[in-house]
Design an enzyme around this catalytic site. Structure first.
Site, PDB file in Angstrom:
ATOM      1  N   GLY A  93       7.803  95.528  18.869  1.00  0.00           N
ATOM      2  CA  GLY A  93       8.906  95.243  17.944  1.00  0.00           C
ATOM      3  C   GLY A  93       9.309  96.494  17.184  1.00  0.00           C
ATOM      4  O   GLY A  93       8.550  97.002  16.373  1.00  0.00           O
ATOM      5  N   ALA A  94      10.521  97.008  17.477  1.00  0.00           N
ATOM      6  CA  ALA A  94      10.991  98.248  16.844  1.00  0.00           C
ATOM      7  C   ALA A  94      12.069  97.943  15.814  1.00  0.00           C
ATOM      8  O   ALA A  94      13.124  98.561  15.791  1.00  0.00           O
ATOM      9  CB  ALA A  94      11.523  99.205  17.911  1.00  0.00           C
ATOM     10  N   SER A 116       4.144  90.933  11.433  1.00  0.00           N
ATOM     11  CA  SER A 116       5.288  90.106  11.057  1.00  0.00           C
ATOM     12  C   SER A 116       4.832  89.122   9.984  1.00  0.00           C
ATOM     13  O   SER A 116       3.654  88.801   9.912  1.00  0.00           O
ATOM     14  CB  SER A 116       5.789  89.281  12.238  1.00  0.00           C
ATOM     15  OG  SER A 116       5.723  90.004  13.426  1.00  0.00           O
ATOM     16  N   ALA A 126       9.647  97.371   0.687  1.00  0.00           N
ATOM     17  CA  ALA A 126      10.957  96.827   0.352  1.00  0.00           C
ATOM     18  C   ALA A 126      12.006  97.632   1.110  1.00  0.00           C
ATOM     19  O   ALA A 126      11.941  98.869   1.134  1.00  0.00           O
ATOM     20  CB  ALA A 126      11.194  96.944  -1.149  1.00  0.00           C
ATOM     21  N   LEU A 148       3.268  85.281   1.928  1.00  0.00           N
ATOM     22  CA  LEU A 148       4.250  84.247   1.579  1.00  0.00           C
ATOM     23  C   LEU A 148       4.323  84.099   0.062  1.00  0.00           C
ATOM     24  O   LEU A 148       5.401  83.953  -0.523  1.00  0.00           O
ATOM     25  CB  LEU A 148       3.865  82.893   2.196  1.00  0.00           C
ATOM     26  CG  LEU A 148       3.844  82.787   3.712  1.00  0.00           C
ATOM     27  CD1 LEU A 148       3.605  81.344   4.141  1.00  0.00           C
ATOM     28  CD2 LEU A 148       5.151  83.268   4.317  1.00  0.00           C
ATOM     29  N   PHE A 152       7.006  84.467  -5.177  1.00  0.00           N
ATOM     30  CA  PHE A 152       7.031  84.843  -6.598  1.00  0.00           C
ATOM     31  C   PHE A 152       8.225  85.748  -6.914  1.00  0.00           C
ATOM     32  O   PHE A 152       8.878  85.589  -7.939  1.00  0.00           O
ATOM     33  CB  PHE A 152       5.726  85.573  -6.984  1.00  0.00           C
ATOM     34  CG  PHE A 152       4.662  84.654  -7.516  1.00  0.00           C
ATOM     35  CD1 PHE A 152       4.152  83.623  -6.747  1.00  0.00           C
ATOM     36  CD2 PHE A 152       4.159  84.813  -8.803  1.00  0.00           C
ATOM     37  CE1 PHE A 152       3.161  82.775  -7.229  1.00  0.00           C
ATOM     38  CE2 PHE A 152       3.169  83.973  -9.296  1.00  0.00           C
ATOM     39  CZ  PHE A 152       2.670  82.958  -8.514  1.00  0.00           C
ATOM     40  N   CYS A 178      13.511  87.974   4.568  1.00  0.00           N
ATOM     41  CA  CYS A 178      12.183  87.443   4.223  1.00  0.00           C
ATOM     42  C   CYS A 178      12.134  86.350   3.171  1.00  0.00           C
ATOM     43  O   CYS A 178      11.457  85.346   3.366  1.00  0.00           O
ATOM     44  CB  CYS A 178      11.281  88.588   3.779  1.00  0.00           C
ATOM     45  SG  CYS A 178      10.746  89.567   5.169  1.00  0.00           S
ATOM     46  N   GLN A 183      14.034  83.908   1.828  1.00  0.00           N
ATOM     47  CA  GLN A 183      14.357  82.520   2.164  1.00  0.00           C
ATOM     48  C   GLN A 183      13.423  81.978   3.244  1.00  0.00           C
ATOM     49  O   GLN A 183      12.881  80.887   3.136  1.00  0.00           O
ATOM     50  CB  GLN A 183      15.818  82.430   2.607  1.00  0.00           C
ATOM     51  CG  GLN A 183      16.149  81.080   3.196  1.00  0.00           C
ATOM     52  CD  GLN A 183      17.569  80.669   2.896  1.00  0.00           C
ATOM     53  OE1 GLN A 183      18.127  80.993   1.858  1.00  0.00           O
ATOM     54  NE2 GLN A 183      18.174  79.947   3.812  1.00  0.00           N
ATOM     55  N   LYS A 223      21.257  94.433   0.165  1.00  0.00           N
ATOM     56  CA  LYS A 223      20.941  95.254  -1.002  1.00  0.00           C
ATOM     57  C   LYS A 223      21.348  96.676  -0.687  1.00  0.00           C
ATOM     58  O   LYS A 223      21.695  96.975   0.458  1.00  0.00           O
ATOM     59  CB  LYS A 223      19.456  95.159  -1.358  1.00  0.00           C
ATOM     60  CG  LYS A 223      18.551  95.725  -0.278  1.00  0.00           C
ATOM     61  CD  LYS A 223      17.102  95.407  -0.492  1.00  0.00           C
ATOM     62  CE  LYS A 223      16.462  96.243  -1.561  1.00  0.00           C
ATOM     63  NZ  LYS A 223      14.980  96.204  -1.465  1.00  0.00           N
TER      64      LYS A 223
END
Ligand code: ADP
Length: 465
Positions: free
Chosen positions: A12-13, A134, A167, A224, A229, A279, A281, A342
């Protein structure tokens, strides 16, 4: 004895696998890191001689790739080959929310993870450490384990959970100096050996006291929980932003006031048009689904409110635009500044801009879009994915511009959807002069200087004011 890792493969890239592996390769020149993906176009882009053309936009990433690529960092579509030679395999494929069957709209679709596990089982002839990178529902490792441990060819697999906390937009900073690295593994001797092998990889640049180890399930659930939070803070401040608008309180002042309480802290208290990203939702829906599946109704309902509030905030923003523009936007030009979820990323997954645009298109608005890093095909693809109307209609109503001034020319209103820094330094007087009057700005991210815009003559709506 802990095995020294010399070859890593990452399946997965994407936004997680690409930057994470680039930094591991940069910091561990003795380890050969091969990132594989089925998507040939994506791999080609990662191999583009000009590292500014790599498929993930992240400040600082082109430099990291330039340093390590070809030395000990490789991008390839030869998945089997990379799996076969690696001692450690990271699984970093997408785990979208299911769009069909049981758990539709809630549970994570583990199809890609399962395919990976089966592929690893098929091609492996030597023992491997498998690392879940993941975001996954709790107890996924169990499923992966059961596939890998029933191959009957004697190959031993150890499964670790190592969730990624970077992030987007600050991925390289976060990877270089993480708050913590979390690794979950089995308490058995073999499990602990595998765990230590991964600790040693990170210890090349992360202080050991920042590397936390737990059991597998705690690690999976921690990821999660962290996202739940963070999203909850956004929904909490957004809930209060609506109350501010009705009471005369100012959400920025409230946020500043509570943020100075050291128990609360100042981060993640910006009111906005709502959170997006692949992520938050998805992870909360996962949490809700897992809680429900154990019959924990109150727990599920509690976390589901975070999503319900976020949906409300997005819808409320679109409604505000329509209502303010005299209850109709039909045929009016609404200019969107920003489309990414964002700033400093080209990722648009679950971006609030998509849903606000969709609502405005239902009202027959003409939406023009400018985002410094998002292409026309991406914007149209995001809208088409919703299947709200025929694709031809989306193409007719949406226009993409490569600069903000043209995007805003003749517009009735501007909607600021992403907090890109450049929006702050625009010549807002020039933008105002070229707009239809009265000229409205709906600031969904609290980025522009409200006072200055009011002085120029704009009618300004800022969330929570
Ligand atoms: P994330 O944000 O979690 O990194 P992305 O969607 O950006 O998610 O990246 C996931 C990548 O995984 C995609 O590029 C996809 O092509 C790739 N992928 C999915 N399944 C497989 C597989 N079985 N083998 C190789 N690559 C895969």
């Amino acid at each position: 004895m802990t095995k020294k890792i010399t070859k890593i493969c990452c399946i997965g890239a994407g936004y997680v696998g690409g930057p994470t592996m680039s930094v591991i390769a940069q910091k561990c020149p003795d380890i050969k890191v091969t990132v594989v993906d089925l998507n040939q176009a994506r791999i080609n882009a990662w191999n583009d001689p000009d590292t500014n053309n790599i498929p993930v936009y992240e400040p600082g990433l082109p430099e990291v790739v330039a340093e390590a690529r070809g030395r000990n960092l490789f991008f390839s579509t030869k998945v089997d080959e990379a799996i076969a030679e690696a001692e450690m395999i990271f699984i970093s494929v997408n785990t979208p929310t299911k769009t069909y069957g049981t758990g539709k709209g809630m549970a994570a679709d583990l199809k890609y993870i399962e395919l990976c596990a089966r592929q690893i089982a098929r091609v492996s002839t030597t023992d491997k450490i498998i690392v879940e990178k993941s975001t996954l529902p709790v107890r996924t490792a169990e499923a992966v384990k059961s596939i890998l441990q029933n191959t009957g060819n004697g190959v031993q697999f150890q499964i670790l959970s190592n969730p990624e906390f970077l992030a987007e937009g600050t991925a390289i900073e976060d990877l270089h100096a993480p708050d913590r690295i979390l690794i979950g593994g089995d308490p058995t001797e073999e499990g602990q050996e595998a765990l230590n092998a991964l600790v040693d990889v990170y210890a090349n640049w992360v202080p050991r006291e920042r590397i936390l180890t737990t059991n597998l399930w705690s690690s999976e659930l921690s990821k999660l929980t962290a996202n739940a939070f963070l999203a909850q803070r956004v929904s909490s401040i957004n809930a209060l932003s609506e109350l501010c608008e009705h009471t005369g309180a100012d959400i920025s002042e409230v946020a500043r006031s509570i943020g100075t309480d050291s128990r609360i802290g100042p981060k993640f208290l910006n009111a906005s048009v709502g959170f997006g990203g692949s992520c938050f939702q998805k992870d909360i829906l996962n949490l809700v689904y897992i809680a429900r599946s154990y019959g924990l109704q109150q727990v599920a309902d509690y976390w589901e409110q975070v999503i319900i509030m976020n949906d409300h905030q997005k819808r409320r923003f679109g409604n505000k635009i329509v209502k303010t523009l005299y209850n109709t936007v039909s045929g009016k030009k609404i200019a969107f500044l920003g489309w990414a979820f964002k700033k400093d990323t080209n990722d648009t997954r679950e971006s609030p801009a998509i849903f606000v645009a969709d609502d405005l298109l239902n009202e027959e608005a003409n939406v023009s879009v400018y985002d410094p890093k998002v292409s026309e095909s991406q914007v149209l693809g995001d809208l088409n994915y919703l299947h709200t109307r025929p694709e031809s209609k989306n193409s007719e109503l949406i226009t993409i511009f490569d600069n903000a001034y043209d995007c805003c020319k003749g517009a009735h209103a501007i909607a600021i959807m992403t907090e890109w820094d450049e929006f702050k330094t625009y010549d807002w007087e020039k933008i105002y002069n070229n707009m239809t009057k009265p000229a409205f700005v709906f600031d969904g991210r609290n980025v522009v200087d409200r006072k200055k815009l009011l002085q120029i003559g704009f009618k300004v709506y800022t969330i929570g004011k």
